[in-house]
Design a protein around this motif. Sequence first.
Motif, PDB file in Angstrom:
ATOM      1  N   ILE A 152     -49.340 -30.892 -32.051  1.00 40.70           N
ATOM      2  CA  ILE A 152     -48.943 -30.163 -30.721  1.00 40.70           C
ATOM      3  C   ILE A 152     -49.399 -30.748 -29.629  1.00 40.70           C
ATOM      4  O   ILE A 152     -48.521 -30.515 -28.594  1.00 40.70           O
ATOM      5  CB  ILE A 152     -49.366 -28.553 -31.261  1.00 40.70           C
ATOM      6  CG1 ILE A 152     -48.622 -27.658 -30.202  1.00 40.70           C
ATOM      7  CG2 ILE A 152     -50.918 -28.462 -31.094  1.00 40.70           C
ATOM      8  CD1 ILE A 152     -47.175 -27.309 -30.495  1.00 40.70           C
ATOM      9  N   ALA A 153     -50.374 -31.389 -29.435  1.00 39.70           N
ATOM     10  CA  ALA A 153     -51.036 -31.585 -28.054  1.00 39.70           C
ATOM     11  C   ALA A 153     -50.206 -32.934 -27.841  1.00 39.70           C
ATOM     12  O   ALA A 153     -49.859 -33.032 -26.702  1.00 39.70           O
ATOM     13  CB  ALA A 153     -52.498 -32.107 -28.369  1.00 39.70           C
ATOM     14  N   VAL A 154     -49.861 -33.737 -28.795  1.00 36.78           N
ATOM     15  CA  VAL A 154     -48.926 -35.091 -28.315  1.00 36.78           C
ATOM     16  C   VAL A 154     -47.727 -34.344 -27.873  1.00 36.78           C
ATOM     17  O   VAL A 154     -47.202 -34.993 -26.827  1.00 36.78           O
ATOM     18  CB  VAL A 154     -48.919 -35.867 -29.851  1.00 36.78           C
ATOM     19  CG1 VAL A 154     -47.745 -37.067 -29.410  1.00 36.78           C
ATOM     20  CG2 VAL A 154     -50.116 -36.460 -29.968  1.00 36.78           C
ATOM     21  N   GLY A 155     -47.164 -33.346 -28.795  1.00 33.58           N
ATOM     22  CA  GLY A 155     -45.987 -32.834 -28.298  1.00 33.58           C
ATOM     23  C   GLY A 155     -45.936 -32.210 -26.809  1.00 33.58           C
ATOM     24  O   GLY A 155     -44.955 -32.584 -25.980  1.00 33.58           O
ATOM     25  N   LEU A 156     -46.855 -31.500 -26.483  1.00 35.27           N
ATOM     26  CA  LEU A 156     -46.780 -30.777 -25.192  1.00 35.27           C
ATOM     27  C   LEU A 156     -47.163 -31.643 -24.081  1.00 35.27           C
ATOM     28  O   LEU A 156     -46.443 -31.712 -23.062  1.00 35.27           O
ATOM     29  CB  LEU A 156     -48.023 -29.672 -25.163  1.00 35.27           C
ATOM     30  CG  LEU A 156     -47.551 -28.700 -26.190  1.00 35.27           C
ATOM     31  CD1 LEU A 156     -48.742 -27.490 -25.972  1.00 35.27           C
ATOM     32  CD2 LEU A 156     -46.444 -27.634 -25.516  1.00 35.27           C
ATOM     33  N   ALA A 173     -37.816 -36.096 -25.738  1.00 31.26           N
ATOM     34  CA  ALA A 173     -39.081 -37.056 -25.700  1.00 31.26           C
ATOM     35  C   ALA A 173     -40.224 -36.410 -26.667  1.00 31.26           C
ATOM     36  O   ALA A 173     -40.693 -36.969 -27.491  1.00 31.26           O
ATOM     37  CB  ALA A 173     -39.667 -37.123 -24.310  1.00 31.26           C
ATOM     38  N   CYS A 174     -40.276 -35.079 -26.538  1.00 30.28           N
ATOM     39  CA  CYS A 174     -41.038 -34.559 -27.390  1.00 30.28           C
ATOM     40  C   CYS A 174     -41.043 -34.480 -28.763  1.00 30.28           C
ATOM     41  O   CYS A 174     -41.840 -35.003 -29.588  1.00 30.28           O
ATOM     42  CB  CYS A 174     -41.258 -32.851 -27.241  1.00 30.28           C
ATOM     43  SG  CYS A 174     -42.488 -32.037 -28.142  1.00 30.28           S
ATOM     44  N   LEU A 175     -39.632 -34.507 -29.275  1.00 32.48           N
ATOM     45  CA  LEU A 175     -39.393 -34.727 -30.640  1.00 32.48           C
ATOM     46  C   LEU A 175     -39.700 -36.140 -30.989  1.00 32.48           C
ATOM     47  O   LEU A 175     -40.153 -36.387 -32.141  1.00 32.48           O
ATOM     48  CB  LEU A 175     -37.862 -34.204 -30.921  1.00 32.48           C
ATOM     49  CG  LEU A 175     -37.810 -32.734 -30.713  1.00 32.48           C
ATOM     50  CD1 LEU A 175     -35.911 -32.463 -30.937  1.00 32.48           C
ATOM     51  CD2 LEU A 175     -38.369 -31.850 -31.982  1.00 32.48           C
ATOM     52  N   ALA A 176     -39.399 -37.243 -30.315  1.00 28.69           N
ATOM     53  CA  ALA A 176     -39.444 -38.490 -30.744  1.00 28.69           C
ATOM     54  C   ALA A 176     -40.896 -38.883 -30.757  1.00 28.69           C
ATOM     55  O   ALA A 176     -41.449 -39.491 -31.358  1.00 28.69           O
ATOM     56  CB  ALA A 176     -38.856 -39.408 -29.312  1.00 28.69           C
ATOM     57  N   ALA A 177     -41.825 -38.064 -29.745  1.00 27.43           N
ATOM     58  CA  ALA A 177     -43.216 -38.286 -29.759  1.00 27.43           C
ATOM     59  C   ALA A 177     -43.683 -37.845 -30.993  1.00 27.43           C
ATOM     60  O   ALA A 177     -44.776 -38.397 -31.587  1.00 27.43           O
ATOM     61  CB  ALA A 177     -44.012 -37.722 -28.684  1.00 27.43           C
ATOM     62  N   ALA A 178     -43.380 -36.554 -31.642  1.00 27.13           N
ATOM     63  CA  ALA A 178     -43.915 -36.039 -32.915  1.00 27.13           C
ATOM     64  C   ALA A 178     -43.238 -36.968 -33.892  1.00 27.13           C
ATOM     65  O   ALA A 178     -44.139 -36.876 -34.895  1.00 27.13           O
ATOM     66  CB  ALA A 178     -43.275 -34.564 -32.927  1.00 27.13           C
ATOM     67  N   PHE A 179     -42.235 -37.709 -33.959  1.00 26.99           N
ATOM     68  CA  PHE A 179     -41.904 -38.328 -35.294  1.00 26.99           C
ATOM     69  C   PHE A 179     -42.565 -39.520 -35.189  1.00 26.99           C
ATOM     70  O   PHE A 179     -43.243 -39.836 -36.307  1.00 26.99           O
ATOM     71  CB  PHE A 179     -40.219 -38.712 -34.682  1.00 26.99           C
ATOM     72  CG  PHE A 179     -39.754 -39.598 -36.031  1.00 26.99           C
ATOM     73  CD1 PHE A 179     -39.521 -39.352 -37.281  1.00 26.99           C
ATOM     74  CD2 PHE A 179     -39.540 -40.732 -35.386  1.00 26.99           C
ATOM     75  CE1 PHE A 179     -39.115 -40.110 -38.254  1.00 26.99           C
ATOM     76  CE2 PHE A 179     -39.262 -41.703 -36.493  1.00 26.99           C
ATOM     77  CZ  PHE A 179     -38.495 -41.459 -37.821  1.00 26.99           C
ATOM     78  N   PHE A 180     -42.865 -40.091 -33.762  1.00 25.22           N
ATOM     79  CA  PHE A 180     -43.582 -41.286 -34.060  1.00 25.22           C
ATOM     80  C   PHE A 180     -45.256 -41.154 -34.441  1.00 25.22           C
ATOM     81  O   PHE A 180     -45.873 -42.205 -35.204  1.00 25.22           O
ATOM     82  CB  PHE A 180     -43.404 -42.267 -32.890  1.00 25.22           C
ATOM     83  CG  PHE A 180     -42.303 -42.950 -32.874  1.00 25.22           C
ATOM     84  CD1 PHE A 180     -41.819 -43.777 -33.606  1.00 25.22           C
ATOM     85  CD2 PHE A 180     -41.350 -42.444 -31.572  1.00 25.22           C
ATOM     86  CE1 PHE A 180     -40.474 -44.482 -33.774  1.00 25.22           C
ATOM     87  CE2 PHE A 180     -39.890 -43.069 -31.537  1.00 25.22           C
ATOM     88  CZ  PHE A 180     -39.730 -43.925 -32.556  1.00 25.22           C
TER      89      PHE A 180
END
Length: 56
Positions: A4-8, A36-43
Motif C-alpha cells: 500500500i505504501a508503494v502504491g500511495l 501508475a499506482c496499479l503498474a507499481a503494485a504489479f511490479f
Amino acid sequence: MPPIAVGLITYAVAGIVIHTMVSTSGIVWAGGGMAACLAAAFFHGMAQAAYDQRHR
C-alpha cells in the motif's frame, strides 16, 4: 515496504508530475496516478514473488 505504501507514493508522485507537466484537469492526473499506482503494485508483486522464490 508494504504494497500500500508503494502504491500511495507512486500515486502521489505521478499525480503531481502529471498535474504540473501535462494537465491541470483533476480527472487526468487522478487517472494517470491510478494507472501508475496499479503498474507499481504489479511490479512490486512480481519482485516480491521472485525474492520469495529465491529465498525459500
